[in-house]
Design a protein around this motif. Sequence first.
Motif, PDB file in Angstrom:
ATOM      1  N   PHE A  83       0.817  -1.212   0.000  1.00  0.00           N
ATOM      2  CA  PHE A  83       0.000   0.000   0.000  1.00  0.00           C
ATOM      3  C   PHE A  83       0.854   1.267   0.000  1.00  0.00           C
ATOM      4  O   PHE A  83       0.422   2.305  -0.499  1.00  0.00           O
ATOM      5  CB  PHE A  83      -0.951   0.006   1.206  1.00  0.00           C
ATOM      6  CG  PHE A  83      -2.155  -0.868   1.036  1.00  0.00           C
ATOM      7  CD1 PHE A  83      -3.062  -0.633   0.016  1.00  0.00           C
ATOM      8  CD2 PHE A  83      -2.392  -1.934   1.905  1.00  0.00           C
ATOM      9  CE1 PHE A  83      -4.187  -1.427  -0.145  1.00  0.00           C
ATOM     10  CE2 PHE A  83      -3.506  -2.738   1.752  1.00  0.00           C
ATOM     11  CZ  PHE A  83      -4.410  -2.486   0.716  1.00  0.00           C
ATOM     12  N   ARG A  84       2.072   1.165   0.540  1.00  0.00           N
ATOM     13  CA  ARG A  84       2.955   2.338   0.578  1.00  0.00           C
ATOM     14  C   ARG A  84       3.335   2.787  -0.831  1.00  0.00           C
ATOM     15  O   ARG A  84       3.682   3.961  -1.047  1.00  0.00           O
ATOM     16  CB  ARG A  84       4.222   2.011   1.391  1.00  0.00           C
ATOM     17  CG  ARG A  84       5.169   3.190   1.573  1.00  0.00           C
ATOM     18  CD  ARG A  84       4.545   4.291   2.405  1.00  0.00           C
ATOM     19  NE  ARG A  84       5.372   5.481   2.421  1.00  0.00           N
ATOM     20  CZ  ARG A  84       5.275   6.497   1.565  1.00  0.00           C
ATOM     21  NH1 ARG A  84       4.366   6.450   0.591  1.00  0.00           N
ATOM     22  NH2 ARG A  84       6.063   7.555   1.655  1.00  0.00           N
ATOM     23  N   LEU A  85       3.232   1.893  -1.806  1.00  0.00           N
ATOM     24  CA  LEU A  85       3.555   2.248  -3.189  1.00  0.00           C
ATOM     25  C   LEU A  85       2.550   3.234  -3.785  1.00  0.00           C
ATOM     26  O   LEU A  85       2.873   3.949  -4.730  1.00  0.00           O
ATOM     27  CB  LEU A  85       3.593   0.977  -4.060  1.00  0.00           C
ATOM     28  CG  LEU A  85       4.667  -0.060  -3.712  1.00  0.00           C
ATOM     29  CD1 LEU A  85       4.478  -1.309  -4.554  1.00  0.00           C
ATOM     30  CD2 LEU A  85       6.064   0.531  -3.923  1.00  0.00           C
ATOM     31  N   VAL A  86       1.334   3.255  -3.233  1.00  0.00           N
ATOM     32  CA  VAL A  86       0.285   4.079  -3.839  1.00  0.00           C
ATOM     33  C   VAL A  86      -0.363   5.063  -2.868  1.00  0.00           C
ATOM     34  O   VAL A  86      -1.272   5.807  -3.265  1.00  0.00           O
ATOM     35  CB  VAL A  86      -0.816   3.192  -4.471  1.00  0.00           C
ATOM     36  CG1 VAL A  86      -0.268   2.433  -5.654  1.00  0.00           C
ATOM     37  CG2 VAL A  86      -1.402   2.227  -3.439  1.00  0.00           C
ATOM     38  N   THR A  87       0.073   5.089  -1.603  1.00  0.00           N
ATOM     39  CA  THR A  87      -0.524   6.018  -0.656  1.00  0.00           C
ATOM     40  C   THR A  87       0.494   6.425   0.404  1.00  0.00           C
ATOM     41  O   THR A  87       1.637   5.980   0.375  1.00  0.00           O
ATOM     42  CB  THR A  87      -1.786   5.392  -0.004  1.00  0.00           C
ATOM     43  OG1 THR A  87      -2.489   6.383   0.734  1.00  0.00           O
ATOM     44  CG2 THR A  87      -1.423   4.236   0.912  1.00  0.00           C
ATOM     45  N   SER A  88       0.089   7.266   1.327  1.00  0.00           N
ATOM     46  CA  SER A  88       1.009   7.800   2.330  1.00  0.00           C
ATOM     47  C   SER A  88       1.354   6.763   3.393  1.00  0.00           C
ATOM     48  O   SER A  88       0.703   5.718   3.510  1.00  0.00           O
ATOM     49  CB  SER A  88       0.377   9.020   3.006  1.00  0.00           C
ATOM     50  OG  SER A  88      -0.732   8.621   3.792  1.00  0.00           O
ATOM     51  N   VAL A  89       2.370   7.094   4.212  1.00  0.00           N
ATOM     52  CA  VAL A  89       2.764   6.214   5.306  1.00  0.00           C
ATOM     53  C   VAL A  89       1.597   6.023   6.280  1.00  0.00           C
ATOM     54  O   VAL A  89       1.334   4.909   6.746  1.00  0.00           O
ATOM     55  CB  VAL A  89       3.992   6.794   6.049  1.00  0.00           C
ATOM     56  CG1 VAL A  89       4.281   5.998   7.325  1.00  0.00           C
ATOM     57  CG2 VAL A  89       5.213   6.786   5.145  1.00  0.00           C
ATOM     58  N   LEU A  90       0.912   7.100   6.597  1.00  0.00           N
ATOM     59  CA  LEU A  90      -0.216   7.028   7.533  1.00  0.00           C
ATOM     60  C   LEU A  90      -1.299   6.090   7.020  1.00  0.00           C
ATOM     61  O   LEU A  90      -1.768   5.196   7.742  1.00  0.00           O
ATOM     62  CB  LEU A  90      -0.794   8.430   7.762  1.00  0.00           C
ATOM     63  CG  LEU A  90      -2.076   8.497   8.602  1.00  0.00           C
ATOM     64  CD1 LEU A  90      -1.815   8.021  10.018  1.00  0.00           C
ATOM     65  CD2 LEU A  90      -2.636   9.923   8.606  1.00  0.00           C
ATOM     66  N   GLN A  91      -1.735   6.299   5.771  1.00  0.00           N
ATOM     67  CA  GLN A  91      -2.803   5.466   5.222  1.00  0.00           C
ATOM     68  C   GLN A  91      -2.341   4.019   5.048  1.00  0.00           C
ATOM     69  O   GLN A  91      -3.104   3.082   5.298  1.00  0.00           O
ATOM     70  CB  GLN A  91      -3.271   6.020   3.860  1.00  0.00           C
ATOM     71  CG  GLN A  91      -3.670   7.478   3.861  1.00  0.00           C
ATOM     72  CD  GLN A  91      -4.856   7.788   4.766  1.00  0.00           C
ATOM     73  OE1 GLN A  91      -5.498   6.886   5.314  1.00  0.00           O
ATOM     74  NE2 GLN A  91      -5.133   9.067   4.965  1.00  0.00           N
ATOM     75  N   ALA A  92      -1.080   3.836   4.641  1.00  0.00           N
ATOM     76  CA  ALA A  92      -0.555   2.475   4.465  1.00  0.00           C
ATOM     77  C   ALA A  92      -0.500   1.738   5.800  1.00  0.00           C
ATOM     78  O   ALA A  92      -0.790   0.534   5.870  1.00  0.00           O
ATOM     79  CB  ALA A  92       0.831   2.523   3.827  1.00  0.00           C
ATOM     80  N   GLY A  93      -0.130   2.443   6.870  1.00  0.00           N
ATOM     81  CA  GLY A  93      -0.101   1.821   8.189  1.00  0.00           C
ATOM     82  C   GLY A  93      -1.485   1.410   8.660  1.00  0.00           C
ATOM     83  O   GLY A  93      -1.668   0.311   9.218  1.00  0.00           O
ATOM     84  N   ALA A  94      -2.477   2.281   8.443  1.00  0.00           N
ATOM     85  CA  ALA A  94      -3.849   1.952   8.828  1.00  0.00           C
ATOM     86  C   ALA A  94      -4.360   0.751   8.038  1.00  0.00           C
ATOM     87  O   ALA A  94      -5.010  -0.148   8.584  1.00  0.00           O
ATOM     88  CB  ALA A  94      -4.753   3.162   8.613  1.00  0.00           C
ATOM     89  N   LEU A  95      -4.057   0.721   6.744  1.00  0.00           N
ATOM     90  CA  LEU A  95      -4.471  -0.408   5.907  1.00  0.00           C
ATOM     91  C   LEU A  95      -3.749  -1.695   6.327  1.00  0.00           C
ATOM     92  O   LEU A  95      -4.330  -2.781   6.314  1.00  0.00           O
ATOM     93  CB  LEU A  95      -4.184  -0.095   4.438  1.00  0.00           C
ATOM     94  CG  LEU A  95      -5.172   0.883   3.785  1.00  0.00           C
ATOM     95  CD1 LEU A  95      -4.597   1.446   2.491  1.00  0.00           C
ATOM     96  CD2 LEU A  95      -6.508   0.197   3.518  1.00  0.00           C
ATOM     97  N   ALA A  96      -2.479  -1.569   6.705  1.00  0.00           N
ATOM     98  CA  ALA A  96      -1.722  -2.730   7.178  1.00  0.00           C
ATOM     99  C   ALA A  96      -2.365  -3.312   8.434  1.00  0.00           C
ATOM    100  O   ALA A  96      -2.429  -4.540   8.613  1.00  0.00           O
ATOM    101  CB  ALA A  96      -0.279  -2.345   7.458  1.00  0.00           C
ATOM    102  N   ALA A  97      -2.858  -2.442   9.308  1.00  0.00           N
ATOM    103  CA  ALA A  97      -3.535  -2.903  10.521  1.00  0.00           C
ATOM    104  C   ALA A  97      -4.801  -3.674  10.181  1.00  0.00           C
ATOM    105  O   ALA A  97      -5.061  -4.745  10.736  1.00  0.00           O
ATOM    106  CB  ALA A  97      -3.864  -1.708  11.415  1.00  0.00           C
ATOM    107  N   SER A  98      -5.594  -3.149   9.252  1.00  0.00           N
ATOM    108  CA  SER A  98      -6.843  -3.819   8.871  1.00  0.00           C
ATOM    109  C   SER A  98      -6.582  -5.129   8.147  1.00  0.00           C
ATOM    110  O   SER A  98      -7.224  -6.146   8.423  1.00  0.00           O
ATOM    111  CB  SER A  98      -7.681  -2.895   7.975  1.00  0.00           C
ATOM    112  OG  SER A  98      -8.236  -1.840   8.717  1.00  0.00           O
ATOM    113  N   TYR A  99      -5.636  -5.124   7.213  1.00  0.00           N
ATOM    114  CA  TYR A  99      -5.380  -6.324   6.417  1.00  0.00           C
ATOM    115  C   TYR A  99      -4.542  -7.350   7.163  1.00  0.00           C
ATOM    116  O   TYR A  99      -4.551  -8.528   6.813  1.00  0.00           O
ATOM    117  CB  TYR A  99      -4.731  -5.947   5.080  1.00  0.00           C
ATOM    118  CG  TYR A  99      -5.775  -5.534   4.076  1.00  0.00           C
ATOM    119  CD1 TYR A  99      -6.334  -6.456   3.211  1.00  0.00           C
ATOM    120  CD2 TYR A  99      -6.251  -4.228   4.038  1.00  0.00           C
ATOM    121  CE1 TYR A  99      -7.337  -6.093   2.323  1.00  0.00           C
ATOM    122  CE2 TYR A  99      -7.246  -3.847   3.159  1.00  0.00           C
ATOM    123  CZ  TYR A  99      -7.789  -4.790   2.305  1.00  0.00           C
ATOM    124  OH  TYR A  99      -8.794  -4.432   1.441  1.00  0.00           O
TER     125      TYR A  99
END
Length: 315
Positions: A83-99
């Motif tokens: 996700f970090r390839l297409v969005t910010s560190v903050l959003q990628a971290g939140a998505l990493a938590a969900s996924y």
Amino acid sequence: MTDALLDPAVLFFVLGIGAGLLRSNLEVPQPVVRWLTLYLLMAVGLKGGFTLARSGIDADAAAALGASLVMALLVPLIAFAAFRLVTSVLQAGALAASYGSVSVVTFVAATQHLQQNAVSFSGTMSVALVIMEMPAVLLGIALARRGDAGAQATPWGHLLKDSARDGAPLLLMGSLLIGWVTGERGATVMEPFSGDLFKGMLALFLLQMGLDVARRFGDLRGLSPWLLVLALAIPLAAAATAMGLGTLLGLGAGDLALLATLSASASYIVAPAVLRHALPDASPALYLGLPMALTFPFNLLIGIGLYASVARALA
């Protein structure tokens, strides 16, 4: 996979999506949804405990739990990097938590699919479900905070305290322990509750889930197409990784399928509840919309059957 699609509970999920897209006034009242959530957690925990009492904890069980812990740490790292390839560190971290975290409902649907196809699995996987829920959420938050100074609002101690108090894992683990302690006698006494009623209650819950998913489709408007691709590619990559690890450890077909399902599922209940406080600037349209509107339907309609078929071929 055809068997999974023709399962009555799954078809009620499809009915819910259709009703939601038609803007029907069909809805399961929220108090009933809350009751169904508690019921499913209790029933899953009890069933896992009864199975665990029969099989015991041996080397195979230890291997399954070890694999689940590895996947709980590995999947959020995979998700964050992608996700970090297409969005910010903050959003990628939140998505990493969900996924990286897991979906109880996806797990329940997978156990029903395995039972319907006479594939046995151990009660250990219910313990794995509990183990995999929170580590990924905490790791995702840590990854997000690493690159976003504004995400430092909630202290770690407060997060851990809230996690320990969360009712879902507490009820699930408590029910599992009760099932384990009471064994066969408990299974006989609770059979009408945790057995006969289970399929119908799951169907009713999935009907409401279908309605909720249809309402979340709007969250996907305007998102990068790459985010939509990753919402399906990451679960498949996680499932493949789990299959490889589980095969190396010699897991049986049922446990292998459930490990893959848990690794491929994404949390849309526990993780968003934590992220709302821990990462207030992260977008719910991403960390809630993608798992609920894309990943959950994919796993329910296609993924579970696919993982089970591959597991039977590998085991």
